[in-house]
Design a protein around this motif. Structure first.
Motif, PDB file in Angstrom:
ATOM      1  N   ASN A  38     -32.034 -16.017  10.588  1.00  0.00           N
ATOM      2  CA  ASN A  38     -30.887 -16.302  11.447  1.00  0.00           C
ATOM      3  C   ASN A  38     -29.665 -16.687  10.620  1.00  0.00           C
ATOM      4  OD1 ASN A  38     -32.524 -15.720  13.584  1.00  0.00           O
ATOM      5  ND2 ASN A  38     -32.835 -17.841  14.196  1.00  0.00           N
ATOM      6  N   ARG A  39     -29.882 -17.450   9.541  1.00  0.00           N
ATOM      7  CA  ARG A  39     -28.759 -17.805   8.667  1.00  0.00           C
ATOM      8  C   ARG A  39     -28.182 -16.570   7.986  1.00  0.00           C
ATOM      9  NH1 ARG A  39     -32.160 -22.218   7.807  1.00  0.00           N
ATOM     10  NH2 ARG A  39     -33.013 -21.345   5.876  1.00  0.00           N
ATOM     11  N   ARG A  42     -26.074 -14.640  10.486  1.00  0.00           N
ATOM     12  CA  ARG A  42     -24.759 -15.268  10.641  1.00  0.00           C
ATOM     13  C   ARG A  42     -23.871 -14.994   9.424  1.00  0.00           C
ATOM     14  NH1 ARG A  42     -27.967 -19.109  13.510  1.00  0.00           N
ATOM     15  NH2 ARG A  42     -28.392 -20.348  11.658  1.00  0.00           N
ATOM     16  N   ASN A  70     -24.215 -17.812  17.957  1.00  0.00           N
ATOM     17  CA  ASN A  70     -23.695 -19.008  18.608  1.00  0.00           C
ATOM     18  C   ASN A  70     -24.519 -20.245  18.298  1.00  0.00           C
ATOM     19  OD1 ASN A  70     -21.500 -17.768  19.834  1.00  0.00           O
ATOM     20  ND2 ASN A  70     -22.750 -17.044  21.530  1.00  0.00           N
ATOM     21  N   GLY A  71     -25.539 -20.095  17.450  1.00  0.00           N
ATOM     22  CA  GLY A  71     -26.346 -21.243  17.045  1.00  0.00           C
ATOM     23  C   GLY A  71     -27.463 -21.598  17.995  1.00  0.00           C
ATOM     24  N   LYS A  72     -27.711 -20.761  18.987  1.00  0.00           N
ATOM     25  CA  LYS A  72     -28.790 -21.022  19.933  1.00  0.00           C
ATOM     26  C   LYS A  72     -30.084 -20.417  19.403  1.00  0.00           C
ATOM     27  CE  LYS A  72     -25.676 -20.917  23.843  1.00  0.00           C
ATOM     28  NZ  LYS A  72     -25.291 -20.206  25.043  1.00  0.00           N
TER      29      LYS A  72
END
Length: 80
Positions: A38-39, A42, A70-72
């Protein structure tokens, strides 16, 4: 030149995210690797890789990618 380097770096980050996405196993390892994945998603997005390309290359839905951006934490992995 900066834009070109960002594009290259973004594509490399996307490839790393794909590798991490495809190699997850075990609950603890899966959570660690998904966090890394996920990082990198992003980071690739910050390097101007569009959401549609991220979704296509990772075989996930654009809505899932947007949740990650969105960080979810998406509840379920949605494949495209």
């Amino acid at each position: 030149m900066r834009r070109r380097l960002d594009g290259i770096a973004g594509r490399l980050l996307l490839r790393l995210a794909v590798v991490l996405h495809r190699t997850v196993t075990g609950r603890d390892a899966r959570e660690r690797l998904q966090g890394r994945r996920n990082r990198t998603v992003r980071a690739a997005y910050r390097r101007r890789v569009p959401v549609e390309e991220l979704a296509e290359r990772m075989r996930l839905t654009p809505s899932w990618i947007r949740q990650v951006l969105n960080g979810k934490k998406p509840a379920v992995e949605e494949t495209a």
